[in-house]
Design an enzyme around this catalytic site. Structure first.
Site, PDB file in Angstrom:
ATOM      1  CG  PHE A  43      -1.761  -1.136   1.488  1.00 35.55           C
ATOM      2  CD1 PHE A  43      -3.253  -0.831   1.144  1.00 35.55           C
ATOM      3  CD2 PHE A  43      -1.489  -2.397   2.290  1.00 35.55           C
ATOM      4  CE1 PHE A  43      -4.017  -2.132   1.418  1.00 35.55           C
ATOM      5  CE2 PHE A  43      -2.482  -3.110   2.350  1.00 35.55           C
ATOM      6  CZ  PHE A  43      -3.301  -2.980   2.098  1.00 35.55           C
ATOM      7  CG  ASP A  44       1.073   5.743  -1.727  1.00 40.76           C
ATOM      8  OD1 ASP A  44       2.039   6.160  -0.977  1.00 40.76           O
ATOM      9  OD2 ASP A  44       0.333   6.819  -2.275  1.00 40.76           O
ATOM     10  N   GLY A  45       0.793   5.174   1.146  1.00 34.54           N
ATOM     11  CA  GLY A  45      -0.064   5.738   2.555  1.00 34.54           C
ATOM     12  C   GLY A  45      -0.752   6.830   2.286  1.00 34.54           C
TER      13      GLY A  45
END
Length: 263
Positions: free
Chosen positions: A114-116
């Protein structure tokens, strides 16, 4: 375009450990094709040896309205308009993009990256980057280090993965857990990473690995991780991941979409 063998392996392990518990991955095939196409779809699924029992064929109408009825935790589609519709309906969703070359993925451990910002978290901090620049962003994050970020569209999906992981931990299977999660963010650990980690802690969520790249390209890191899927809100990172063989999924959420459309 998504490796289902790892999902099926997780389900098999859960069934072995919890034979009376039905909390497992449940895959629903949703299509706006007519029901007459169903036989061909069934034959294709059987041909590839996939375990998909539930179909939703809507005869030309958008299937988005059925997502809530199916208690959908994550909706994936190659149709960006349907994904946008699902996001606006409050359902975790992303547009799938195939990798540009074949890469071997694990069949025995589901690996999700996941990106944040604007994926797990809200786009609050990203708005400051776009509108006021990096210096103001770093200052803002340090001032608000102990204030949790608001949740983003895929926070609930990470939470669901965490619940399944804890089922393995409860059986002393932490080291052999068939689910592994990764945070791959352009943030710098020293200047803006603490707020991210403290936010996850405040939510009661764990992430197995956190990689703070300080603006470096994500593609080479993803080659090392080899996730089955990588979620990001910016097409620049999606395209970089694709080129190096990662199946990537675009989350159309937050201020980055405004800038992408204007470009």
């Amino acid at each position: 375009i998504f490796n289902l063998q790892a999902l099926e392996h997780v389900n098999a392990r859960l069934l072995e450990l919890y034979p009376d518990d039905e909390e497992r991955f449940d895959i629903v095939l949703m299509t706006n094709n007519h029901a007459q196409v169903g036989v061909r779809l069934i034959n294709s699924i059987n041909h590839y040896g996939l375990t998909i029992e539930r179909f939703c064929m809507t005869g030309g109408k958008s299937p988005i309205g059925y997502l809530t009825a199916y208690l959908t935790n994550l909706y994936l589609s190659a149709d960006s308009e349907k994904v946008q519709e699902a996001i606006e309906a409050g359902i975790a969703s992303a547009t799938m993009f195939t990798a540009n070359k074949d890469v071997a993925y694990s069949d025995t451990q589901l690996r999700v990256a996941f990106d944040g910002d604007a994926v797990l978290f809200s786009d609050e901090s990203e708005q400051i980057v776009k509108e006021q620049g990096l210096d103001r962003f770093f200052e803002h994050e340090q001032l608000n280090e102990n204030k949790p970020l608001a949740q983003g569209p895929l926070k609930g999906f990470l939470e669901d993965l965490g619940k399944l992981q804890k089922k393995f931990y409860a059986k002393n299977e932490r080291l052999n857990c068939p689910i592994r999660t990764f945070l791959v963010t352009a943030r710098s650990a020293a200047s803006s990473g603490a707020r991210v980690l403290k936010t996850l802690r405040s939510w009661g969520l764990e992430i197995d690995e956190a990689l703070f790249l300080a603006g470096a390209p994500k593609g080479p890191i993803l080659v090392k991780i080899r996730p089955h899927i990588f979620f990001d809100d910016q097409m620049f990172h999606i395209e970089g991941a694709q080129k190096l063989g990662t199946i990537a999924a675009h989350v159309p959420y937050g201020i980055a979409q405004k800038y992408h459309k204007s470009a």
